[in-house]
Design a protein around this motif. Structure first.
Motif, PDB file in Angstrom:
ATOM      1  N   ILE A   1     -95.671 -33.029   3.214  1.00  0.00           N
ATOM      2  CA  ILE A   1     -94.318 -32.541   2.951  1.00  0.00           C
ATOM      3  C   ILE A   1     -93.325 -33.295   3.837  1.00  0.00           C
ATOM      4  O   ILE A   1     -93.517 -33.421   5.050  1.00  0.00           O
ATOM      5  CB  ILE A   1     -94.218 -31.026   3.209  1.00  0.00           C
ATOM      6  N   VAL A   2     -92.285 -33.814   3.206  1.00  0.00           N
ATOM      7  CA  VAL A   2     -91.238 -34.551   3.906  1.00  0.00           C
ATOM      8  C   VAL A   2     -89.909 -33.851   3.642  1.00  0.00           C
ATOM      9  O   VAL A   2     -89.532 -33.634   2.490  1.00  0.00           O
ATOM     10  CB  VAL A   2     -91.156 -36.022   3.430  1.00  0.00           C
ATOM     11  N   PHE A   3     -89.233 -33.502   4.717  1.00  0.00           N
ATOM     12  CA  PHE A   3     -87.903 -32.896   4.598  1.00  0.00           C
ATOM     13  C   PHE A   3     -86.877 -34.040   4.546  1.00  0.00           C
ATOM     14  O   PHE A   3     -86.717 -34.783   5.514  1.00  0.00           O
ATOM     15  CB  PHE A   3     -87.632 -31.968   5.781  1.00  0.00           C
ATOM     16  N   SER A   4     -86.210 -34.150   3.420  1.00  0.00           N
ATOM     17  CA  SER A   4     -85.309 -35.277   3.183  1.00  0.00           C
ATOM     18  C   SER A   4     -83.851 -34.818   3.196  1.00  0.00           C
ATOM     19  O   SER A   4     -83.504 -33.799   2.586  1.00  0.00           O
ATOM     20  CB  SER A   4     -85.632 -35.943   1.842  1.00  0.00           C
ATOM     21  N   VAL A   5     -83.006 -35.582   3.891  1.00  0.00           N
ATOM     22  CA  VAL A   5     -81.571 -35.276   3.974  1.00  0.00           C
ATOM     23  C   VAL A   5     -80.791 -36.562   3.729  1.00  0.00           C
ATOM     24  O   VAL A   5     -81.018 -37.576   4.395  1.00  0.00           O
ATOM     25  CB  VAL A   5     -81.191 -34.702   5.354  1.00  0.00           C
ATOM     26  N   HIS A   6     -79.893 -36.505   2.761  1.00  0.00           N
ATOM     27  CA  HIS A   6     -79.009 -37.648   2.483  1.00  0.00           C
ATOM     28  C   HIS A   6     -77.639 -37.368   3.075  1.00  0.00           C
ATOM     29  O   HIS A   6     -77.074 -36.290   2.928  1.00  0.00           O
ATOM     30  CB  HIS A   6     -78.871 -37.880   0.975  1.00  0.00           C
ATOM     31  N   ILE A   7     -77.114 -38.363   3.787  1.00  0.00           N
ATOM     32  CA  ILE A   7     -75.805 -38.246   4.423  1.00  0.00           C
ATOM     33  C   ILE A   7     -74.907 -39.339   3.834  1.00  0.00           C
ATOM     34  O   ILE A   7     -75.263 -40.515   3.905  1.00  0.00           O
ATOM     35  CB  ILE A   7     -75.919 -38.433   5.954  1.00  0.00           C
ATOM     36  N   PRO A   8     -73.770 -38.962   3.247  1.00  0.00           N
ATOM     37  CA  PRO A   8     -73.181 -37.624   3.126  1.00  0.00           C
ATOM     38  C   PRO A   8     -73.698 -36.893   1.900  1.00  0.00           C
ATOM     39  O   PRO A   8     -74.703 -37.294   1.302  1.00  0.00           O
ATOM     40  CB  PRO A   8     -71.693 -37.943   3.009  1.00  0.00           C
ATOM     41  N   LEU A   9     -72.985 -35.843   1.514  1.00  0.00           N
ATOM     42  CA  LEU A   9     -73.323 -35.090   0.312  1.00  0.00           C
ATOM     43  C   LEU A   9     -73.054 -35.944  -0.925  1.00  0.00           C
ATOM     44  O   LEU A   9     -72.383 -36.980  -0.840  1.00  0.00           O
ATOM     45  CB  LEU A   9     -72.476 -33.807   0.269  1.00  0.00           C
TER      46      LEU A   9
ATOM     47  N   MET B   1     -85.851 -39.875  -1.560  1.00  0.00           N
ATOM     48  CA  MET B   1     -84.474 -39.439  -1.806  1.00  0.00           C
ATOM     49  C   MET B   1     -84.460 -37.999  -2.320  1.00  0.00           C
ATOM     50  O   MET B   1     -85.224 -37.647  -3.217  1.00  0.00           O
ATOM     51  CB  MET B   1     -83.811 -40.350  -2.837  1.00  0.00           C
ATOM     52  N   PRO B   2     -83.567 -37.153  -1.797  1.00  0.00           N
ATOM     53  CA  PRO B   2     -83.537 -35.759  -2.255  1.00  0.00           C
ATOM     54  C   PRO B   2     -82.894 -35.580  -3.625  1.00  0.00           C
ATOM     55  O   PRO B   2     -83.119 -34.572  -4.290  1.00  0.00           O
ATOM     56  CB  PRO B   2     -82.706 -35.062  -1.166  1.00  0.00           C
ATOM     57  N   TRP B   3     -82.072 -36.548  -4.059  1.00  0.00           N
ATOM     58  CA  TRP B   3     -81.420 -36.461  -5.358  1.00  0.00           C
ATOM     59  C   TRP B   3     -81.085 -37.872  -5.827  1.00  0.00           C
ATOM     60  O   TRP B   3     -81.287 -38.841  -5.110  1.00  0.00           O
ATOM     61  CB  TRP B   3     -80.150 -35.591  -5.302  1.00  0.00           C
ATOM     62  N   GLY B   4     -80.589 -37.968  -7.083  1.00  0.00           N
ATOM     63  CA  GLY B   4     -80.257 -39.279  -7.617  1.00  0.00           C
ATOM     64  C   GLY B   4     -81.293 -39.774  -8.614  1.00  0.00           C
ATOM     65  O   GLY B   4     -82.279 -39.084  -8.924  1.00  0.00           O
TER      66      GLY B   4
ATOM     67  N   SER C   1     -82.050 -29.483   3.919  1.00  0.00           N
ATOM     68  CA  SER C   1     -83.053 -30.492   3.571  1.00  0.00           C
ATOM     69  C   SER C   1     -83.751 -30.132   2.266  1.00  0.00           C
ATOM     70  O   SER C   1     -83.870 -28.960   1.901  1.00  0.00           O
ATOM     71  CB  SER C   1     -84.086 -30.616   4.689  1.00  0.00           C
ATOM     72  N   VAL C   2     -84.205 -31.169   1.567  1.00  0.00           N
ATOM     73  CA  VAL C   2     -84.987 -31.013   0.348  1.00  0.00           C
ATOM     74  C   VAL C   2     -86.438 -31.332   0.673  1.00  0.00           C
ATOM     75  O   VAL C   2     -86.733 -32.337   1.332  1.00  0.00           O
ATOM     76  CB  VAL C   2     -84.463 -31.939  -0.763  1.00  0.00           C
ATOM     77  N   LYS C   3     -87.349 -30.477   0.226  1.00  0.00           N
ATOM     78  CA  LYS C   3     -88.776 -30.653   0.531  1.00  0.00           C
ATOM     79  C   LYS C   3     -89.419 -31.570  -0.507  1.00  0.00           C
ATOM     80  O   LYS C   3     -89.637 -31.170  -1.645  1.00  0.00           O
ATOM     81  CB  LYS C   3     -89.472 -29.288   0.586  1.00  0.00           C
ATOM     82  N   CYS C   4     -89.665 -32.810  -0.073  1.00  0.00           N
ATOM     83  CA  CYS C   4     -90.294 -33.795  -0.936  1.00  0.00           C
ATOM     84  C   CYS C   4     -91.801 -33.830  -0.672  1.00  0.00           C
ATOM     85  O   CYS C   4     -92.273 -33.463   0.409  1.00  0.00           O
ATOM     86  CB  CYS C   4     -89.704 -35.175  -0.694  1.00  0.00           C
ATOM     87  N   VAL C   5     -92.548 -34.330  -1.663  1.00  0.00           N
ATOM     88  CA  VAL C   5     -93.997 -34.439  -1.547  1.00  0.00           C
ATOM     89  C   VAL C   5     -94.375 -35.912  -1.510  1.00  0.00           C
ATOM     90  O   VAL C   5     -94.007 -36.688  -2.398  1.00  0.00           O
ATOM     91  CB  VAL C   5     -94.704 -33.738  -2.728  1.00  0.00           C
TER      92      VAL C   5
ATOM     93  N   CYS D   1     -87.221 -37.835  -5.270  1.00  0.00           N
ATOM     94  CA  CYS D   1     -88.635 -37.612  -4.987  1.00  0.00           C
ATOM     95  C   CYS D   1     -89.193 -36.449  -5.800  1.00  0.00           C
ATOM     96  O   CYS D   1     -88.449 -35.678  -6.417  1.00  0.00           O
ATOM     97  CB  CYS D   1     -88.812 -37.324  -3.484  1.00  0.00           C
ATOM     98  N   ASP D   2     -90.523 -36.345  -5.787  1.00  0.00           N
ATOM     99  CA  ASP D   2     -91.204 -35.171  -6.331  1.00  0.00           C
ATOM    100  C   ASP D   2     -91.053 -34.060  -5.301  1.00  0.00           C
ATOM    101  O   ASP D   2     -91.521 -34.181  -4.171  1.00  0.00           O
ATOM    102  CB  ASP D   2     -92.683 -35.497  -6.568  1.00  0.00           C
TER     103      ASP D   2
END
Length: 541
Positions: free
Chosen positions: A90-98, A64-67, A47-51, A71-72
């Motif tokens: 803090i929001v743990f963000s996961v994009h499926i798939p990679l 969104m964790p990437w793209g 997961s990516v830690k977003c604010v 997110c910040d």
């Protein structure tokens, strides 16, 4: 004297049929081992830690964790302290798939387990019976530039089971607890290309929410889905086997209805077994490629449950109809003691499945094992089903022993018969025992291949050839039970050849008393096999 095909078939033809079925069985294993890939794939997601510093976190905003619209984010929890970022932000963000990948309906299902990385802190230790409460949102889209559509939003509680192997002293601060993985999510279809998970860990000290759960550093997910290549092979097998079993089932019942007598219980049970096998084979999964049918996993469990309940019932009735000391025949009520545990056990497993996958149709994050009451209820259903299964096998083993003992005892009367007659009945008894042993071999093969698939790494390499053991297990066992049902309906269908049409009793040297002893039965409930007739006479006496 008409009987079943297995009794009128010559040894050469019987061996030819057996050889053909064995070749098809080997082909079923090879299709899974050499053609299909592994049945499932596991993908790890960090997961990516977003604010999220908005006042109202419940408004529809997906991080969104990437793209391009990522997110910040912060690299670790320590970075949040100087920036005065609270835990609720803090929001743990996961994009499926990679990145650069897409999900596919051929994946059939998604199963996720969760791993929490929790650091040891003297002033923030994990309390006994600690429970983490997650606010989880799930969304989907089919285009990288489309808006996210919410699929589910739930408060997900999970009990922590963590141990800290080092001494709880200041010098060991920062080391991670060893925590059990937690069930997280299960979806019965993969109808969309992209999925997004936003996981929050809201803290409320007054309500004791997420207090005493340690310092959570990261959240890792492992996603498991069916391989698209295996799905195609599996669908192809179902599509091929469906007409095969259906045609032999129609042929079998047509031969039954052509008889001058009504069908007996054993013939009805074999036909019902063919119906249950056809029910499993019908490839309704093809529709899951174009429709979002999340209930397919539950439907598959129900179909398998019906087949195995019917198979277990057939074994009991098959043995019972060939016992010499049983007085009531041709009625299912005569087997209530043996069939009763099957019905109770199947019902318990059905209720358990409805409590798990039935609820997951509306809440994909639900698991019956996450609460004490749910765990006790699930264990109760499983224990009752296990007891019923044990009782069933005790009954079955006793009946198999009785059948073999009684037939062996009946063989003592064979030497008094004429040579041709004796050879005929010795062949019948041998083929009956052979079928019983084939049944035992099928059951043993199922257990053995299941154990092998669990203890191996999933594939074997022989030179340049890779054999997918798990795929071979699925296709081989599935093909084996189809061939078993096919063989039953073919070999136990009524034969149109009458033993003795070509040779009179005088030619065989058979005395009338001998004929009466071996074949006299009540005409309207005459059994489907000569062994059935042979054993029935003893019961009537």
């Amino acid at each position: 004297m008409a009987g079943a095909i297995i009794e009128n078939m010559s040894t050469r033809k019987l061996c030819a049929v057996g050889g053909a079925l064995l070749a098809l069985q080997v082909a079923a294993f090879l299709v899974g081992g050499l053609v299909a890939p592994g049945p499932t794939t596991a993908v790890s997601y960090m997961s990516v830690k977003c604010v999220d510093v908005r006042k109202n976190h419940h408004k529809a905003k997906w991080l969104m964790p990437w793209g391009p619209n990522q997110c910040d984010k912060i690299r670790d929890i320590e970075e949040a302290i100087p920036r005065e970022i609270e835990a609720n932000d803090i929001v743990f963000s996961v994009h499926i798939p990679l990145p650069s990948m897409e999900m596919s309906p051929w994946f059939q299902f998604m199963l996720f387990i969760l791993q929490l990385d929790i650091a040891f802190k003297l002033n923030n230790q994990i309390r006994e019976n600690a429970e983490v409460s997650m606010d989880v949102s799930l969304a989907y889209r089919d285009d990288m530039f489309a808006e996210w559509t919410e699929m589910a939003h739930e408060r997900v509680p999970r009990k922590l089971k963590c141990t800290f192997t080092s001494p709880k002293t200041p010098e060991y601060e920062g080391r991670y607890y060893e925590c059990d993985v937690l069930p997280f999510m299960e979806i019965g279809s993969v109808a969309h290309k992209y999925y997004l998970l936003n996981i929050r860990l809201p803290v409320n000290e007054k309500k004791k929410i997420n207090v005493g759960i340690g310092e959570i550093k990261d959240i890792q997910l492992v996603g498991i889905h069916q391989n698209g290549g295996f799905t195609k092979v599996w669908f192809a097998m179902k599509t091929f086997l469906t007409p095969s079993i259906f045609i032999i089932m129609v042929w079998y019942w047509r031969r039954i209805t052509m008889m001058s007598r009504p069908p007996v219980l054993l013939e009805k049970v074999i036909f019902a077994l063919g119906i249950s096998m056809t029910f499993i084979n019908i490839p309704v999964e093809w529709f899951s490629i174009g429709f979002d049918w999340t209930w397919m996993l539950l439907f598959g469990d129900i179909r398998q449950g019906i087949f195995y309940a019917m198979l277990l019932s057939f074994w009991i009735i098959f043995c019972g109809e060939h016992m010499m000391d049983q007085h009531e025949r041709n009625h299912i009520a005569g087997y209530w003691k043996q069939v009763g545990p099957i019905a109770v056990g199947s019902f318990c497993l059905f209720i358990f499945d409805m409590c798990e996958r039935g609820v997951q149709l509306t809440n994909p994050f639900y698991s019956i094992w996450t609460t004490d009451v749910g765990t006790e209820l699930a264990m109760a259903f499983i224990i009752v089903a296990g007891i019923c299964l044990c009782l069933y096998f005790l009954f079955l083993c006793f009946m198999v022993f009785q059948v073999f003992r009684n037939i062996s005892g009946k063989q003592s009367s064979l030497p008094a018969m004429s040579k041709v007659r004796r050879l005929h009945y010795e062949g019948l008894i041998f083929r009956f025992k052979f079928l019983m042993l084939i049944t035992l071999a099928c059951a043993a093969m199922t257990v053995i291949f299941f154990i092998v698939s669990q203890v191996t790494e999933g594939h074997w390499k022989w030179g340049g050839v890779t054999v997918q053991v798990n795929s071979a297990f699925f296709t081989g066992i599935y093909g084996m039970w189809n061939l078993y049902v096919f063989a039953l309906m073919f070999l136990y269908a009524p034969s149109h050849k009458n033993y003795g049409e070509d040779q009179s009793n005088g030619d065989l040297g058979v005395h009338s008393g001998e004929e009466v002893q071996l074949t006299t039965t009540i005409t309207h409930v005459d059994g489907p096999t000569e062994i059935y007739k042979l054993t029935r006479k003893e019961a009537q006496e």
